[in-house]
Each structure stands twice: as structure tokens, then as C-alpha cells.
Design a protein around this motif. Structure first.
Motif, PDB file in Angstrom:
ATOM      1  N   GLN A   1     -26.422 -10.362  31.567  1.00  0.00           N
ATOM      2  CA  GLN A   1     -27.495  -9.478  31.350  1.00  0.00           C
ATOM      3  C   GLN A   1     -28.543 -10.137  30.779  1.00  0.00           C
ATOM      4  O   GLN A   1     -29.769  -9.941  31.208  1.00  0.00           O
ATOM      5  CB  GLN A   1     -26.871  -8.315  30.757  1.00  0.00           C
ATOM      6  N   LEU A   2     -28.354 -10.878  29.769  1.00  0.00           N
ATOM      7  CA  LEU A   2     -29.564 -11.722  29.173  1.00  0.00           C
ATOM      8  C   LEU A   2     -30.126 -12.877  30.180  1.00  0.00           C
ATOM      9  O   LEU A   2     -31.440 -12.987  29.796  1.00  0.00           O
ATOM     10  CB  LEU A   2     -28.945 -12.485  27.634  1.00  0.00           C
TER      11      LEU A   2
ATOM     12  N   LEU B   1     -32.502 -10.600  31.765  1.00  0.00           N
ATOM     13  CA  LEU B   1     -33.592 -10.131  31.043  1.00  0.00           C
ATOM     14  C   LEU B   1     -34.493 -11.183  30.434  1.00  0.00           C
ATOM     15  O   LEU B   1     -35.794 -11.175  30.565  1.00  0.00           O
ATOM     16  CB  LEU B   1     -33.092  -9.551  29.895  1.00  0.00           C
ATOM     17  N   LEU B   2     -33.708 -12.621  30.228  1.00  0.00           N
ATOM     18  CA  LEU B   2     -34.777 -13.564  29.592  1.00  0.00           C
ATOM     19  C   LEU B   2     -35.268 -14.620  30.734  1.00  0.00           C
ATOM     20  O   LEU B   2     -35.899 -15.473  30.545  1.00  0.00           O
ATOM     21  CB  LEU B   2     -33.955 -14.221  28.531  1.00  0.00           C
ATOM     22  N   ASN B   3     -34.723 -14.250  31.877  1.00  0.00           N
ATOM     23  CA  ASN B   3     -34.775 -15.144  33.215  1.00  0.00           C
ATOM     24  C   ASN B   3     -34.800 -16.422  32.861  1.00  0.00           C
ATOM     25  O   ASN B   3     -35.521 -17.585  33.157  1.00  0.00           O
ATOM     26  CB  ASN B   3     -36.331 -15.254  33.454  1.00  0.00           C
TER      27      ASN B   3
ATOM     28  N   HIS C   1     -31.245 -19.172  26.042  1.00  0.00           N
ATOM     29  CA  HIS C   1     -31.360 -18.064  25.484  1.00  0.00           C
ATOM     30  C   HIS C   1     -31.949 -18.079  24.149  1.00  0.00           C
ATOM     31  O   HIS C   1     -32.849 -17.106  23.713  1.00  0.00           O
ATOM     32  CB  HIS C   1     -29.923 -17.215  25.289  1.00  0.00           C
TER      33      HIS C   1
ATOM     34  N   THR D   1     -35.652 -16.401  23.380  1.00  0.00           N
ATOM     35  CA  THR D   1     -35.743 -15.091  22.419  1.00  0.00           C
ATOM     36  C   THR D   1     -36.719 -15.589  21.517  1.00  0.00           C
ATOM     37  O   THR D   1     -37.403 -14.832  21.028  1.00  0.00           O
ATOM     38  CB  THR D   1     -34.272 -14.962  21.993  1.00  0.00           C
TER      39      THR D   1
END
Length: 419
Positions: free
Chosen positions: A254-255, A258-260, A266, A270
Motif C-alpha cells: 500500500q505504501l 501511496l508514496l510512488n 519509503h 516519507t
């Protein structure tokens, strides 16, 4: 008494006889000649299962007896008759999970004791993770890694686990128990069980256990929680390690979206996102202050005119941040004016904050009434009333209440309403 579940922890089905069945609140307390359903004790929760297809959600031990709670099915019929032959079946997934966690706890406790002389004072088997309470002021990451490595090597080696039963006065009991602990409830009587991890430890225990450490699959020590001269070491064993890995991997996927970016980026992505948010928040705060200043100055121009309103309403949807309201009230120079201000959450839920400011009589009258209409919770004293509210969608009713109040107590001067 040593129950059948303690003689053979892998027994999933068992035939036994009903000894007693008594009506209690919400169901029946039933005792059988023997049971494969483990009664809560020694830090291990009760087993779940069925008896003659009737669900059992609780088993407690009272002296030599295991009391099974069977819920009332609503028919009013007693579920069992004394002397009945019945089949017990275990909720195996729950049982095996408890066996893994309990045997894992024995192993972790023994290795901390052997390597660092840290005594385990208690332990807790939770639904998601478990912990041991160690008599230690601090535990380093290196110590955690060492204990975890030793435990997992013993698992790879399929180290045997044996259960032996002794009479309380058997001299062999003292020589075979290698750790000065007694993992049994205080009122246990009769034969005593000793669980032995070959070459590691022997310890009295009433719980269910695996036959060799290979059945634990793996151990993961999660974290150390310090608390007043002790350390709680949180851990996972067996199936819980795999479930946690699956949970973490699903979150990672999922990250990625969301973070592409992939897992290796990550942290960097972030941090970049956090910096962007902080910059945006600073800009938004500056613009909010500028807007509040402009609104306040516009009203201040009315101060010396004959068109000063009796009340002013400002309702915004910037979220529950109070920057606009605080800046506006600080800069507004209309001391006799009543201010009705709200900030709604941006999600359209109707939740937000309410601030009333004005003459004490007006605030005391309107504050509780508006707060009640908006289903909020607040308080006020003197010239100010603050509240968290949940129903800002009915602001028109509150506006009507304010308007009628000032038509009653004042001369009907106009109000400024901005939304």
C-alpha cells in the motif's frame, strides 16, 4: 489432577462421560470425567471447542475439576444428563497458537536466564502478541538479537520437549526441576507436571506444549518496554510471526502505491512528504492570519459609524485549527459586539469548533443553547464560550436563535453574516 489435554496436547477429539451439569446465569456449568479443553491457568487462556456439538467458550479449573461453561441455547432444555457419553472437540487453531506462544515463552525465559541471569517474574499471552516481565533495568538490542538467534537455532535443531508427571513427594521432582519457578496455579493439588526443553531447562507448568521446538517454526522478539525497574519483552512465535510478516508486507504494498516508490525509498519519500506538509502548513497559517486580519480590519472600520452590528457570524471550513478565530478575535475592535464563530472539519462530517465572544449576559444565554443544538460539549465564563461540536450542518437554526435573541433584547439593528 492431570487432565487429558495435559497428557496429550495434540489430542483434538475425545470421548468422556458427564459427571455433573448445573444451571447458572446464561447457561450451564458442566464437569466431565476428563477433558481435552484446557482450563485457564499458568498464564495460558482457556481453550474453545465443542462438547456434543454444543459450543464451549470458557473452561476454569477448581481444584481437581475443570468446569466447562456451555451457553443456554434458548430451548430451556438441560444440555447434558449425568452419565451421558459425549464427544469433545477442540478449536485446534486457537489451541496450537497457545501451545506455540507458551512453549516459546519457556524457551525465551530460559535463554534470558542462562545468558544474562534475568529472572522472569510473569508473562502475558495476548491475542496479537505476548510479553515476558524480566527483572532487568535495561535490555540492549544486542542482547535481544543474541537471545533471538539462540532460540531460533534451537528451533532449527528440533530440540525435544518432554512432559513428565511426578507425585508431590517424589524426590526426583526437586532434582529434575532446573529453574526455581513454579508455573502452576496456587491451588493445584495432586500430581505435578514438569515441562523439559532438552538441555535447556525443566520447569513446573500446567499448560499445553509442543513436542519439539521445531513445531514453534520461529521466534521474533519485537521490542523492549521499560517500566519501573523491569523490562517487558514483547514477542511472537510460530504462526503469529507469519501473520505479522503478511500484515507488514500488505502495508508495504500500500505504501508503494501511496508514496510512488519501493520499500528502499519509503523513509526518504516519507521525510520529503513531511517537509512538504510542514511548508504547506506554514504557508496556510500565514494566509489564514492575513485573511483574519483583513476581516477584522473591515469590521473595525465600522467602529465609529452608525452601522455597527449587534452580532457578527463567521463560519469557515478550514478544519479545527483555531488560528483564524484567534487572530480575528485578537484584532477585532468591537467590544460591544457579539461574535458567533465556527470552523468546520474539511470532510463534511459537521464536526468542528465553536467560539462565542461578547457581553457576559449574551454569552451565558446563547452559549449552552447553541452548543446543545450543534450536539457539542463546551463551557464558558464571562465574555467567552468554547465548544467542540458535531452538527454544524444546522447552523441556520443557530443563526435564527441569535437573530431572535437580539431582536428581543436590542433595537433590531442589522447583523453581518459571512460564510
Amino acid at each position: 489432577m492431570v487432565f487429558k489435554c495435559q497428557e496429550d496436547s495434540f489430542l483434538k477429539e475425545f470421548q468422556t462421560r458427564v459427571v455433573s451439569c448445573e444451571k447458572v446465569d446464561g447457561g450451564y456449568s458442566v464437569i466431565f470425567e476428563d477433558t481435552i479443553l484446557f482450563p485457564e491457568g499458568g498464564g495460558q487462556p482457556t481453550d474453545h471447542g465443542t462438547v456434543a456439538e454444543r459450543e464451549v467458550k470458557s473452561v476454569v479449573r477448581k481444584g481437581p475439576a475443570a468446569i466447562h461453561f456451555v451457553a443456554d441455547d434458548g430451548s430451556g432444555n438441560q444440555p447434558f444428563v449425568v452419565g451421558d457419553q459425549v464427544i469433545q472437540r477442540i478449536d485446534w487453531s486457537r489451541r496450537f497458537d497457545h501451545m506455540q506462544q507458551h512453549s516459546g515463552q519457556h524457551l525465551i525465559t530460559a535463554i534470558f536466564d542462562r545468558e544474562f541471569k534475568y529472572n522472569t517474574r510473569s508473562w502475558w499471552l495476548g491475542t496479537e502478541s505476548s510479553y515476558i516481565d524480566l527483572d532487568a533495568k535495561d535490555i540492549t538490542q544486542e542482547q535481544l538479537e543474541k537471545v533471538e538467534s539462540i532460540c531460533n537455532q534451537l528451533i532449527v535443531d528440533c530440540t525435544p520437549v518432554e512432559v513428565n508427571v511426578y507425585e508431590p513427594d517424589d524426590p526426583a521432582l526437586k532434582s529434575d526441576v532446573t529453574r526455581a519457578t513454579r508455573g502452576l496455579p496456587e491451588d493445584v493439588s495432586g500430581p505435578l507436571r514438569v515441562v523439559t526443553i532438552n538441555g535447556i531447562e525443566s520447569n513446573m507448568c500446567c499448560g499445553t506444549h509442543v513436542r519439539n521446538l521445531g513445531q514453534l517454526q520461529s521466534i521474533k522478539l519485537l521490542s523492549v518496554e521499560k517500566a519501573k525497574g523491569k523490562c517487558l519483552v514483547h514477542f511472537l512465535v510460530g504462526g503469529r510471526v507469519l501473520r505479522k510478516l503478511t500484515e507488514c508486507y500488505d502495508r508495504e504494498l500500500q505504501l508503494n502505491i501511496l508514496l510512488n516508490g519501493g520499500p528502499s525509498s519509503h523513509i526518504e519519500l516519507t521525510k520529503k512528504l513531511q517537509n512538504t506538509v510542514r511548508t504547506t502548513q506554514r504557508i496556510a497559517k500565514k494566509l489564514t492570519t492575513e485573511l483574519a486580519t483583513a476581516e477584522a480590519e473591515k469590521l473595525n472600520q465600522l467602529k465609529d459609524s452608525n452601522s455597527v452590528p449587534k452580532y457578527i457570524s463567521l463560519h469557515r471550513s478550514d478544519g479545527q485549527e483555531s488560528d483564524f478565530i484567534n487572530s480575528f478575535l485578537r484584532l477585532a475592535k468591537l467590544p460591544d459586539c457579539f461574535f458567533f464563530l465556527t470552523n468546520a472539519d474539511t470532510d463534511g462530517s459537521g464536526k468542528g469548533q465553536l467560539v462565542l465572544q461578547g457581553r457576559p449576559d449574551d454569552v451565558a444565554k446563547l452559549g449552552p443553547e447553541i452548543c446543545a443544538l450543534l450536539e457539542g460539549k463546551g463551557n464558558g465564563k464571562g465574555t467567552r464560550y468554547n465548544a467542540k461540536v458535531n452538527k454544524l450542518k444546522i447552523l441556520p437554526q443557530c443563526e435564527k436563535l441569535v437573530r431572535e435573541h437580539f431582536l428581543t433584547v436590542e433595537d433590531g439593528s442589522p447583523a453581518i453574516v459571512e460564510k
